[in-house]
Design a protein around this motif. Sequence first.
Motif, PDB file in Angstrom:
ATOM      1  N   PHE A 330       1.342   2.628  -0.678  1.00  0.00           N
ATOM      2  CA  PHE A 330       0.373   1.943  -0.246  1.00  0.00           C
ATOM      3  C   PHE A 330       0.393   0.580   0.255  1.00  0.00           C
ATOM      4  O   PHE A 330       1.198  -0.244  -0.093  1.00  0.00           O
ATOM      5  N   ALA A 331      -0.243   0.351   1.380  1.00  0.00           N
ATOM      6  CA  ALA A 331      -0.114  -0.863   2.329  1.00  0.00           C
ATOM      7  C   ALA A 331      -1.327  -1.413   2.931  1.00  0.00           C
ATOM      8  O   ALA A 331      -2.178  -0.712   3.139  1.00  0.00           O
ATOM      9  N   ARG A 332      -1.524  -2.792   2.726  1.00  0.00           N
ATOM     10  CA  ARG A 332      -2.757  -3.322   2.986  1.00  0.00           C
ATOM     11  C   ARG A 332      -2.589  -4.746   3.509  1.00  0.00           C
ATOM     12  O   ARG A 332      -1.530  -5.209   3.266  1.00  0.00           O
ATOM     13  N   ARG A 333      -3.418  -5.389   4.461  1.00  0.00           N
ATOM     14  CA  ARG A 333      -3.493  -6.571   5.022  1.00  0.00           C
ATOM     15  C   ARG A 333      -2.182  -6.959   5.559  1.00  0.00           C
ATOM     16  O   ARG A 333      -1.395  -7.939   5.021  1.00  0.00           O
ATOM     17  N   MET A 334      -1.785  -6.350   6.613  1.00  0.00           N
ATOM     18  CA  MET A 334      -0.704  -6.432   7.438  1.00  0.00           C
ATOM     19  C   MET A 334      -1.096  -7.189   8.880  1.00  0.00           C
ATOM     20  O   MET A 334      -1.784  -6.561   9.761  1.00  0.00           O
ATOM     21  N   THR A 335      -0.491  -8.180   9.201  1.00  0.00           N
ATOM     22  CA  THR A 335      -0.610  -8.691  10.493  1.00  0.00           C
ATOM     23  C   THR A 335       0.510  -8.673  11.432  1.00  0.00           C
ATOM     24  O   THR A 335       1.773  -9.417  11.025  1.00  0.00           O
ATOM     25  N   MET A 336       0.384  -8.204  12.610  1.00  0.00           N
ATOM     26  CA  MET A 336       1.734  -7.879  13.293  1.00  0.00           C
ATOM     27  C   MET A 336       1.513  -8.497  14.678  1.00  0.00           C
ATOM     28  O   MET A 336       0.394  -8.367  15.326  1.00  0.00           O
ATOM     29  N   SER A 337       2.641  -9.042  15.516  1.00  0.00           N
ATOM     30  CA  SER A 337       2.500  -9.251  16.865  1.00  0.00           C
ATOM     31  C   SER A 337       4.000  -8.995  17.354  1.00  0.00           C
ATOM     32  O   SER A 337       4.896  -9.178  16.863  1.00  0.00           O
ATOM     33  N   GLY A 338       3.830  -8.508  18.609  1.00  0.00           N
ATOM     34  CA  GLY A 338       5.131  -8.016  19.445  1.00  0.00           C
ATOM     35  C   GLY A 338       5.904  -6.989  18.728  1.00  0.00           C
ATOM     36  O   GLY A 338       7.015  -6.766  18.448  1.00  0.00           O
ATOM     37  N   MET A 339       4.877  -5.645  18.429  1.00  0.00           N
ATOM     38  CA  MET A 339       5.261  -4.689  17.811  1.00  0.00           C
ATOM     39  C   MET A 339       5.871  -3.310  18.802  1.00  0.00           C
ATOM     40  O   MET A 339       4.781  -3.191  19.487  1.00  0.00           O
ATOM     41  N   GLU A 340       6.979  -2.915  18.409  1.00  0.00           N
ATOM     42  CA  GLU A 340       7.304  -1.714  19.544  1.00  0.00           C
ATOM     43  C   GLU A 340       6.555  -0.485  18.796  1.00  0.00           C
ATOM     44  O   GLU A 340       6.112   0.418  19.706  1.00  0.00           O
ATOM     45  N   LYS A 341       6.643  -0.365  17.608  1.00  0.00           N
ATOM     46  CA  LYS A 341       5.983   0.938  16.930  1.00  0.00           C
ATOM     47  C   LYS A 341       5.551   0.558  15.740  1.00  0.00           C
ATOM     48  O   LYS A 341       6.065  -0.107  14.922  1.00  0.00           O
ATOM     49  N   GLY A 438     -14.425   6.047   5.065  1.00  0.00           N
ATOM     50  CA  GLY A 438     -13.916   5.446   3.666  1.00  0.00           C
ATOM     51  C   GLY A 438     -12.771   4.988   4.102  1.00  0.00           C
ATOM     52  O   GLY A 438     -11.769   5.287   5.110  1.00  0.00           O
ATOM     53  N   ASP A 439     -12.200   4.179   3.186  1.00  0.00           N
ATOM     54  CA  ASP A 439     -11.047   3.165   3.110  1.00  0.00           C
ATOM     55  C   ASP A 439      -9.907   4.155   2.372  1.00  0.00           C
ATOM     56  O   ASP A 439     -10.187   4.851   1.444  1.00  0.00           O
ATOM     57  N   CYS A 440      -8.776   3.839   2.780  1.00  0.00           N
ATOM     58  CA  CYS A 440      -7.639   4.465   2.214  1.00  0.00           C
ATOM     59  C   CYS A 440      -7.373   3.657   0.668  1.00  0.00           C
ATOM     60  O   CYS A 440      -7.740   2.329   0.850  1.00  0.00           O
ATOM     61  N   PRO A 441      -6.928   4.355  -0.337  1.00  0.00           N
ATOM     62  CA  PRO A 441      -6.859   3.606  -1.488  1.00  0.00           C
ATOM     63  C   PRO A 441      -5.812   2.364  -1.757  1.00  0.00           C
ATOM     64  O   PRO A 441      -4.792   2.622  -0.837  1.00  0.00           O
ATOM     65  N   PHE A 442      -5.938   1.674  -2.527  1.00  0.00           N
ATOM     66  CA  PHE A 442      -4.875   0.830  -2.862  1.00  0.00           C
ATOM     67  C   PHE A 442      -5.031   0.614  -4.383  1.00  0.00           C
ATOM     68  O   PHE A 442      -6.134  -0.070  -4.835  1.00  0.00           O
ATOM     69  N   PRO A 443      -4.084   0.751  -5.353  1.00  0.00           N
ATOM     70  CA  PRO A 443      -4.149   0.578  -6.796  1.00  0.00           C
ATOM     71  C   PRO A 443      -4.392  -0.894  -7.001  1.00  0.00           C
ATOM     72  O   PRO A 443      -4.051  -1.672  -6.531  1.00  0.00           O
ATOM     73  N   GLU A 444      -5.402  -0.817  -7.916  1.00  0.00           N
ATOM     74  CA  GLU A 444      -6.012  -2.219  -8.516  1.00  0.00           C
ATOM     75  C   GLU A 444      -5.178  -2.481  -9.765  1.00  0.00           C
ATOM     76  O   GLU A 444      -5.429  -3.702 -10.371  1.00  0.00           O
ATOM     77  N   ASP A 445      -4.579  -1.384 -10.717  1.00  0.00           N
ATOM     78  CA  ASP A 445      -3.937  -1.872 -11.595  1.00  0.00           C
ATOM     79  C   ASP A 445      -2.732  -2.536 -11.633  1.00  0.00           C
ATOM     80  O   ASP A 445      -2.124  -2.656 -10.652  1.00  0.00           O
ATOM     81  N   LYS A 446      -2.341  -3.305 -12.589  1.00  0.00           N
ATOM     82  CA  LYS A 446      -0.983  -4.123 -12.410  1.00  0.00           C
ATOM     83  C   LYS A 446       0.239  -3.295 -12.684  1.00  0.00           C
ATOM     84  O   LYS A 446       0.252  -2.574 -13.566  1.00  0.00           O
ATOM     85  N   LEU A 447       1.283  -3.783 -11.973  1.00  0.00           N
ATOM     86  CA  LEU A 447       2.578  -2.956 -12.314  1.00  0.00           C
ATOM     87  C   LEU A 447       3.117  -4.107 -13.319  1.00  0.00           C
ATOM     88  O   LEU A 447       2.792  -5.046 -13.684  1.00  0.00           O
ATOM     89  N   PRO A 448       4.003  -3.522 -14.302  1.00  0.00           N
ATOM     90  CA  PRO A 448       4.554  -4.001 -15.457  1.00  0.00           C
ATOM     91  C   PRO A 448       5.356  -5.267 -15.054  1.00  0.00           C
ATOM     92  O   PRO A 448       5.205  -6.431 -15.982  1.00  0.00           O
ATOM     93  N   ILE A 449       6.037  -5.520 -13.882  1.00  0.00           N
ATOM     94  CA  ILE A 449       6.647  -6.560 -13.393  1.00  0.00           C
ATOM     95  C   ILE A 449       5.587  -7.653 -13.330  1.00  0.00           C
ATOM     96  O   ILE A 449       5.959  -9.270 -13.409  1.00  0.00           O
TER      97      ILE A 449
END
Length: 460
Positions: A330-341, A438-449
């Motif tokens: 799961f990935a969200r909120r990525m800001t990129m500049s100068g991307m080949e792929k 619809g939006d792709c999911p992103f888990p809202e529960d916390k990881l143990p760490i």
Amino acid sequence: MVFHILGVVIILLVSASPSGRADPAPVQYSAINCRKHTAVLTDFGAVGDGKTLNTKAFETAVANLSQFAADGGAQLIVPAGKWLTGSFNLTSHFTLFLHKDAVILGSQVNMEDWPLVAPLPSFGTAADGSTGARHASLLFGANLTDVVITGNNGTIDGQGAKWWDDFKNKKLKDARPFLVEIQSTDQLQISNVTFTNSPMWNVHPVYCSNVVIQGVTILAPVEVPNTDGINPDSCTNIRIEDCYIASGDDCIAVKSGIDQYGIKVGKPTKQLAIRRVTCVSPDSAVVALGSEMSGGIQDVRIEDVTAINCQSGIRIKTAVGRGGYVKDIFARRMTMSGMEKVFWMSGAYKSHADGGFDPNALPVVHNINYRDVVAQNVTVSAILDGLEKAHFTGICISNVTLNLGPAARELQWNCTNVSGTTSRVTPKPCDELPEKAGDCPFPEDKLPIDDVVLKSCSTA
């Protein structure tokens, strides 16, 4: 303050730096655990002139402080100076603290300062594919508990130029060393330190659990190969936060062993959070999943990432013979500049440990979710290349705007042997990823760490 060293009580009023200045006042810092006992590297005869080899001093310090593991642990303070050393081991219930003007320098005196160690069981060869042994990392530890490497932004400098030249000119028989490798350890923290000029990978926790890496700066020449930033490998319950990485390879490479060796060991990397990371890597990825993923990679959460002049955003790398899986990403909120792929998935990554891999061991790539991505100056939006006998499935991409640069290719989405959906994505995706509201999911529960709260500690 009273320090217990070798059973002798030493009253330390002030410790002088090599220039004659007094060491800085006590520093407050955050750590998974504070220590009852404290010593300074100079207590063990170290000289911070950048020329004197201090391997013995580091070894003696760690060995003597290890006796306090059951009595509140110990911290070794590295004061201002340039501390030349070869490889040395850490110990349990131990903190290595680098003051802001401290520099640990990797020795260039001779190869023996970086002793040879066996390849990892899940790799079968050295990490660069060489069949010989590999040189031990500058800081090493195995089968430990509660280890902290931290500071107020002191520096660990591998002085890797000679290693890079020898590798480029094929003069090395054995694999280059890393700056830090910690194996089979529970409770590991690496924070507020600058790593630079590593001969190869910078930070490599392997077979570890409950790992916190935060506030780390990693600087490598972007033209030097295999200088990965942070490589969590067959680890469980990890968070990587607030790091800046400039690298000649992947900024973060998530791994779990390769081919038949990784399958046999069977230790996945899972429950990994990557947050607020900035990456510069013209020849590689911000986050790579694989290519060594034969033990499995699962439940990776990536958010609030900034990418500048990178080859790719999140790249999945695998191949026939790998087996294993990459799933629940799961990935969200990525800001990129100068991307080949921007999005890249490779099912035909060519490298193998050796010829003994199983051609019927097919990797599983499933449930891959990317959302809320903005990129400028893009050359290619996506290359998604699954396997004919093992399609990549459950791909979801939503709320993505990719602004093309002057070198943009005509074919923006190249999709083979993949399936999934998209929503509100520009440029228009390939037919294999049809529009679905619809939006792709992103888990809202916390990881143990995330339940690990750092304590306020002091160098005093």
